[in-house]
Enzyme design. Structure first.
Site, mmCIF file in Angstrom:
data_model
loop_
_atom_site.group_PDB
_atom_site.id
_atom_site.type_symbol
_atom_site.label_atom_id
_atom_site.label_comp_id
_atom_site.label_asym_id
_atom_site.label_seq_id
_atom_site.Cartn_x
_atom_site.Cartn_y
_atom_site.Cartn_z
ATOM 1 N N HIS A 747 0.854 -1.191 0.000
ATOM 2 C CA HIS A 747 0.000 0.000 0.000
ATOM 3 C C HIS A 747 0.887 1.237 0.000
ATOM 4 O O HIS A 747 1.570 1.509 0.992
ATOM 5 C CB HIS A 747 -0.917 -0.011 1.237
ATOM 6 N N GLU A 750 1.424 3.853 2.825
ATOM 7 C CA GLU A 750 1.926 3.415 4.135
ATOM 8 C C GLU A 750 3.446 3.530 4.198
ATOM 9 O O GLU A 750 4.176 2.553 4.334
ATOM 10 C CB GLU A 750 1.438 1.993 4.415
ATOM 11 N N HIS A 844 2.882 -3.213 7.095
ATOM 12 C CA HIS A 844 1.851 -2.238 6.722
ATOM 13 C C HIS A 844 1.819 -1.062 7.694
ATOM 14 O O HIS A 844 2.493 -1.057 8.715
ATOM 15 C CB HIS A 844 0.457 -2.901 6.743
ATOM 16 N N GLU A 929 1.262 -4.300 11.522
ATOM 17 C CA GLU A 929 0.604 -3.004 11.415
ATOM 18 C C GLU A 929 1.374 -1.984 12.250
ATOM 19 O O GLU A 929 1.556 -2.171 13.445
ATOM 20 C CB GLU A 929 -0.844 -3.099 11.916
HETATM 21 ZN ZN LIG Z 1 -1.876 -1.677 4.338
#
Ligand SMILES: [Zn+2]
Length: 1003
Positions: A747, A750, A844, A929
C-alpha cells in the site's frame, strides 16, 4: 422492580386513577413521578405503554391540565419517557401530542419555565421519529422553533435558561435529520439565524453545549456540493496491457444524488456495536476453507523459473562459482558508472561533472530525453532475475534508459525564489543558468554540510534518473534528494484544544453567510496550466510520491486542497505530499484537505502532519518534523457520488484541517501525511547497503522479482551469512537455513512500513553480533517495495491497474499484478522444494490505531470468536503462531501483544497473510501493522515516551527489533546447534527466555 412487572403495575394504577371522573391528584402526581423514573430504566417501556393503551389516557390527562402547571409538568415528564421509544413516540404524534406541546411552548414566555422546559424536552424526544419530524415540518413547526430559539436567545441575557435553548436546538437537530426539513431550514434562513446568534456565545464556557449543538446542525444542513473538480477520476490514467478495461465505475451525474442523511446519522450513534457485529459476521467459519490447502493457481512447470531467484540453493555455488559470486570490489570503470557507490565526495564530483546534467535547468523539460545519465539501472528489463554481480551490462552506456531530472525543485519556481529573496542567502549560490545540474548539486554540497547515514544526494539523483512515472516527473522534491535525518528530540502528541472542531466548522459556515472576504481562486491545478497568481502561496507536487491535484485560495490565509485519486481510480484519498513556497514569516496559514474518505483519523487524537523546510535543511537541520496546530478531521459538505463511495449513496467527504506558521519566510517547504519514502530512495538505499556491508560475512544479492506495469524493477533481496568455510558441512548449513520472507509497501500510502523495512535491512547487513548470528539462522528473502508504481505516482492504496494489490493474492493476474504473481510464485517454489518459510511478514501502516502489532491466522481462535458450534477439539493446530508476537511484546517498546489478532476474516481471504498461511502453509504468516501516530503501550511508558508521536528513528528501531524477535524465536522454537545457542546466550539476556522455552513447548 422492572423485571417483576413494576412498570405494568404502575401503568395500570395510572389508568385506574386517571380514568375516574374526579382524579385524585395527591395519588396521581407521585405515580407519574415514579413512572417517569422507572420508564427511563425500562428498555421495553414503550411497548408496555402501547400494550396497556396508556398513551391516550396520559395525553388527555395533560390536555385537561393545560392551565394547571404542576399537574401538566408531571404529565409531560411521563410523555417524554414514552417518546423515548420511537414507536410509542410515533403513536403520540398521530394522536396530536405535538400540537399539545406547541400550545405549551408558544408564544415565548418566561412564566412557568419548568413546564416549558418539560414540553420542549418531550417534543425533542418525539422528533426522534421520522414521521413526527415530517409532520412537524409540514405544519410549519420548524420555523416556529427557529423563531422561538431567537426569542430565547435574545431575552435570556443572563444565561439562566441554557437548558431551554439547548432543548430547542435538540428539536432542530432531530427534525433536520430529514431532507425536506433541511430544505425548510435553509429557506427559513436557519443557517444565518443560528450562525449569527452563536457569535455572542463563543466566549462563554457555560454556553459550550449551545455552540456545539449549533455547529452540528449547521454542518448537517450546509448545502451539499460536488467536489470542485471537473471529474473525480484521477488526473493520471494508465492503459493496461491486453484488453483489460481499467475504467473504474463512472461517477454518476451529481444531480441523481438523493441525500437522506438519516441512515448515516443513525449509524453514527451506535457505530461501535455495529462494527463489532460486522466484525464477527466477517469471520470465516467454513472449516473446509480454514483447514484445506487449495491447489496451485498455475501449472507446476511454471515454478521452475523461480529457481533462478534462489542462487543460494544452487549446486554451482559450492566450488567453482564460489569466488565469482563474491566479486564485490568494483573496478575503476564500474566506479565511474556509479557515483553513488562511492561515498567520497571528491570522487563523485569528478564523476558527475564529467557526464550528465550539463544543460541549464530551463531546457530540461524539452531536451530532457537526450541527456544521458549514467546507466545505473540494473538492466533487468524483461528478465525476471538479475544478479547484482553482473557488472558488464552496466558498463554499456548504450543501454541507458534513464531520463534526466532537475535535481532541485521546479525550474520556474526556483527562479522566482532566487530573484525574490536576497535575504535567502542559502539559495544564492545556485544559479540555474550558469552551470549544469551537477554543479548545482556540488556547490550545494560544498556549502552546506550534508552527511546523513545511508543517504547520498548523488546516489539519489542517479537512481531517480531511471525511475519511471506516468507524468514523467522531471523534478525531485528537495526533501527526498537532500535526505532526512530524525531530529534529536522527540515530539509529543498534540494536545487537542477544546472546541477546535466547532470553531473550524463555524469558519467554514461563514463562507456561506459572510462571503465578503472570500477569494475563491484556483492557485494550482494539475489538470490545467498553472496559474500565475500573485500574493498567495505557491504549490507544486509534480514529483515522486507527490499527489496534490488542486489548491484553491479560499481566504487570504486559507487554502482548500484536493488530492489526486489513485491512478485509474476515483477514490483512495488519504496520503498527501506537496511543496509549498512563497510564504510570509510569522503568518498562520490554514490548510484544508477536503477530499479525505475515512470516517475518522488519528489527526483527531494527537497526530500532526510532517513538514520539511529547505532553509532548515541547508542550515544543517534536514528533518521531517511534526507540525501544525488547530488540527481536526470532520465530515464536510462535499458529497461523494455513489461510485466514488464504493456504491453507497449519500456519503460525504471529510476535511483534514491544520494551521501552520512556517519557520521562515520565502522558504520552500514540503508537507506530507507521513514521512515520505520514495522508490528512488529505496533503490539508492539498497545501493548503499550493498556497498557498506562486509562481503566476507554478509551474503547479499539484489535481484529483480519482475518489472512492474509502469516499467520499474521490483527488487528482491537475499540476505544471509556467508558460509563459514568451503567445507561440505558449512555449505550444507548455509543451504539448509530456514527462510524468512519479509515484504513491505504493497500500500503506497503506508510509508511508515518502508521506514520499518529500512530498519530491518540496515540491521540485517550490519556488523551487530546479533545480526551476525541471525544471518546464520535464516536466509532472508526481502521484497522491500511491492508496489513501486503506486509509490512513485503518489497513490494511496492501489497499483496502476487501480487494484488494491493486497486483495489479489488468491488469483493474481500475471499481467495486471506482476509483483504479487511472482512473489506468490517464489513462495510456491520454496514450498514445492520442501522449503516452506518459517516466517512470513508483510509490513503495513494502520491509520486508525496507535502502537505496532501483528495480525496472524488461527483456525481455533477464529472458530471460537465466531461462536462456531464445531468441536474444535478435533482440529489440530500448532500454537507456534503466537510465539513471535509474544517475544516482540517483550523486546520492542512500540509493540503491543494485546492489539494483535489471529482471526481469519472472509473479507481478508485474498490478502498476503491469509493466502500465504493457507496456500503456502506458513504457520507464522503475519501482517505487521505500524502506527502513523504514536504509542500508548506500557513498555513505551517505561521508556518515558509517554504520548510521543512516532518518528523514523522509532520506526527503524521497530524494524531492527523485529529481527531480534526472529532470532529469539529461532532459538526458542527450533532445535539448533549448541554452539549457536551458547553464542546467543552470551549476547542476549536469555535466561528467562530459556526457562520458559520448555513451558512454551508443552503449551
Ligand atoms: Zn496496508
Amino acid at each position: 422492580m422492572i423485571s417483576k412487572g413494576g412498570s405494568e403495575a404502575l401503568l395500570r394504577a395510572l389508568m385506574n386513577a386517571a380514568q375516574t371522573a374526579q382524579p385524585d391528584y395527591s395519588v396521581l402526581l407521585p405515580l407519574l413521578r415514579l413512572l417517569a423514573k422507572i420508564g427511563q430504566r425500562d428498555k421495553e417501556f414503550g411497548l408496555k405503554v402501547q400494550k396497556l393503551e396508556a398513551i391516550d389516557v396520559t395525553l388527555s390527562l395533560a390536555r385537561k391540565n393545560l392551565t394547571h402547571h404542576l399537574n401538566l409538568v408531571h404529565c409531560l415528564w411521563v410523555l417524554r419517557v414514552y417518546a423515548s421509544s420511537v414507536s410509542a413516540g410515533t403513536m403520540l404524534g398521530i394522536n396530536g401530542a405535538m400540537e399539545l406541546l406547541f400550545k405549551v411552548i408558544t408564544p415565548y414566555t418566561k412564566k412557568h419555565t419548568r413546564t416549558v422546559r418539560a414540553a420542549i424536552e418531550a417534543l425533542a424526544a418525539l422528533l426522534k421519529s421520522k414521521s413526527n419530524s415530517r409532520r412537524a415540518d409540514n405544519r410549519g413547526y420548524l420555523c416556529e422553533l427557529l423563531r422561538l430559539y431567537q426569542d430565547w436567545h435574545r431575552w435570556d441575557t443572563s444565561n439562566k435558561y441554557i437548558h431551554i435553548r439547548r432543548g430547542l436546538l435538540l428539536c432542530l437537530k432531530r427534525i433536520t435529520n430529514i431532507q425536506s426539513a433541511r430544505e425548510t431550514f435553509l429557506s427559513a434562513r436557519g443557517m444565518e439565524i443560528l450562525f449569527t446568534t452563536t457569535q455572542d456565545c463563543l466566549d462563554s464556557k457555560s454556553l459550550d453545549p449551545i455552540v456545539t449543538a449549533v455547529a452540528q446542525i449547521l454542518r448537517k444542513c450546509y448545502p451539499k456540493r460536488p467536489l470542485p473538480v471537473a471529474t473525480v477520476h484521477s488526473s493520471y490514467s494508465f492503459s493496461l496491457p491486453g484488453n483489460v478495461n481499467a475504467e473504474p465505475p463512472r461517477a454518476e451525474p451529481e444531480d441523481d444524488y438523493e441525500d437522506d442523511g438519516e441512515k448515516e446519522v443513525e449509524k453514527d450513534l451506535d457505530n461501535e456495536d455495529l462494527e463489532h457485529k460486522e466484525e464477527d459476521e466477517d469471520l470465516e467459519t467454513d472449516v473446509n476453507k480454514l483447514c484445506s490447502k487449495p491447489g496451485l493457481d498455475r501449472p507446476e512447470e511454471d515454478l521452475e523459473q523461480y529457481k533462478a531467484m534462489c542462487p543460494e540453493l544452487s549446486f554451482t555455488f559450492q566450488v567453482g562459482q564460489y569466488c565469482t559470486h563474491l566479486r564485490v570490489i568494483p573496478n575503476t570503470a564500474f566506479m565511474e558508472q556509479q557515483p553513488c557507490r562511492h561515498r567520497d565526495q571528491s570522487a563523485m564530483r569528478a564523476v558527475s561533472g564529467k557526464r550528465a546534467f550539463k544543460i541549464p535547468l530551463q531546457n530540461w523539460v524539452k531536451k530532457g530525453k537526450q541527456i544521458g545519465t549514467p546507466a545505473f539501472e540494473k538492466q533487468a528489463m524483461g528478465e525476471s532475475v538479475h544478479d547484482a554481480d553482473a557488472l558488464d551490462e552496466r558498463e554499456d552506456p548504450g543501454k541507458s534508459h534513464a531520463p534526466p531530472l532537475h535535481p532541485l525543485l521546479q525550474d520556474a519556481s526556483w527562479d522566482t525564489r532566487m530573484s525574490h529573496s536576497d535575504s535567502m542567502s542559502c539559495f544564492s549560490p545556485i544559479h540555474v543558468e550558469a552551470g549544469g545540474v551537477s554543479d548545482v548539486v556540488t556547490k550545494l554540497l560544498e556549502r552546506h554540510h550534508q552527511d546523513i547515514p545511508f543517504h547520498s544526494p548523488h546516489c539519489y539523483l542517479a537512481r531517480a534518473g531511471s525511475t519511471k512515472s506516468i507524468p514523467d516527473y522531471r523534478v525531485l522534491a528537495f526533501s527526498d534528494f537532500w535526505g532526512h535525518q530524525p531530529p534529536a528530540y522527540n515530539q509529543s502528541m498534540l494536545e487537542r484544544k477544546n472546541g477546535v472542531q466547532r470553531a473550524k466548522v463555524l469558519e467554514d459556515v461563514r463562507r456561506l453567510i459572510q462571503p465578503g472576504d472570500l477569494i475563491d481562486r484556483v492557485v494550482f491545478d494539475l489538470d490545467e496550466r498553472s496559474t500565475d497568481a500573485l500574493d498567495c502561496l505557491r504549490f507544486f507536487s509534480q514529483f515522486e510520491s507527490g499527489n496534490l491535484r488542486k489548491a484553491i485560495q479560499v481566504r487570504k490565509q486559507e487554502y482548500d486542497l484536493i488530492m489526486n485519486a489513485d491512478v485509474n481510480s476515483i477514490q483512495h484519498h488519504q496520503w498527501f505530499y506537496f511543496e509549498v513556497s512563497a510564504m510570509k514569516p510569522a503568518v498562520p496559514y490554514r490548510f484544508n484537505i477536503i477530499n479525505c474518505e475515512k470516517v475518522n483519523s488519528q489527526f483527531n487524537y494527537g497526530m500532526q502532519p510532517v513538514m520539511y523546510s529547505v532553509k532548515e535543511a541547508l542550515q544543517g537541520k534536514p528533518h521531517w518534523i511534526r507540525v501544525g496546530y488547530d488540527i481536526c478531521y470532520y465530515k464536510n459538505h462535499y458529497r461523494r457520488s455513489a461510485a466514488a463511495a464504493g456504491g453507497e449513496r449519500g456519503k460525504s467527504y471529510y476535511t483534514l484541517t491544520f494551521t501552520i506558521t512556517f519557520p521562515h519566510g520565502e522558504d520552500v517547504c514540503y508537507l506530507a501525511y507521513h514521512y515520505p519514502y520514495t522508490y528512488s530512495a529505496l533503490m539508492s538505499h539498497l545501493d548503499i547497503l550493498e556497498e557498506m556491508r562486509n562481503p566476507n560475512k554478509v551474503y547479499y544479492r539484489q535481484a529483480t522479482l519482475c518489472q512492474t506495469l509502469g516499467g520499474n524493477p521490483c527488487p528482491l533481496l537475499t540476505i544471509t551469512a556467508m558460509p563459514e568455510s568451503k567445507s561440505r558441512d558449512d555449505l550444507e548449513q548455509f543451504c539448509n537455513r530456514p527462510y524468512a520472507v519479509l515484504m513491505a509497501r504493497v500500500h503506497p500510502g503506508e510509508s511508515n512500513a518502508s521506514w520499518v523495512m529500512k530498519g530491518t535491512m540496515e540491521f540485517l547487513v550490519s556488523s551487530d553480533p546479533i545480526a551476525e548470528l541471525l544471518r546464520k539462522c535464516f536466509i532472508f528473502k526481502i521484497i522491500p517495495m511491492l508496489n513501486p508504481d503506486g509509490v512513485i505516482n503518489g497513490n494511496h492504496r492501489c497499483s496502476l491497474s487501480g487494484d488494491d494489490l493486497n486483495r489479489q493474492w488468491l488469483a493474481p493476474n500475471s499481467q495486471l499484478h506482476p509483483t504479487i504473481y511472482h512473489i506468490k510464485g517464489l513462495l510456491y517454489y520454496l514450498c514445492n522444494i520442501g522449503r516452506v518459510p518459517l516466517v512470513f511478514c508483510d509490513y503495513h501502516g494502520h491509520s486508525q490505531k496507535k502502537n505496532v502489532f501483528l495480525y496472524g491466522c488461527s483456525i481455533k481462535e477464529t472458530l471460537w470468536q465466531a461462536g462456531s458450534t464445531i468441536n474444535t477439539a478435533v482440529v489440530t493446530e500448532d500454537v507456534g503462531y503466537r510465539t513471535l508476537p509474544k517475544i516482540l511484546d517483550k523486546v520492542a517498546p512500540a509493540f503491543v501483544m494485546n492489539s494483535c489478532s489471529f482471526l481469519v476474516e472472509k473479507s481478508r481471504e485474498s490478502t498476503a497473510r491469509v493466502v500465504v498461511w493457507r496456500e503456502i502453509g506458513v504457520l507464522r504468516s503475519y501482517t505487521m501493522e505500524n502506527t502513523y501516530c504514536g504509542c500508548k503501550s506500557y513498555a513505551y511508558l517505561l521508556f518515558s515516551c509517554r504520548g510521543l508521536q512516532i518518528g523514523t528513528r522509532e520506526l527503524e528501531e521497530m524494524g531492527a527489533k523485529f529481527c531480534l524477535g526472529l532470532l529469539i524465536l529461532q532459538l526458542k522454537s527450533l532445535p539448533c546447534s549448541k554452539n549457536l545457542m551458547a553464542q546467543a546466550a552470551g549476547l542476549l539476556d536469555l535466561e528467562e527466555e530459556m526457562t520458559d522455552r520448555w513451558a512454551q513447548r508443552s503449551e
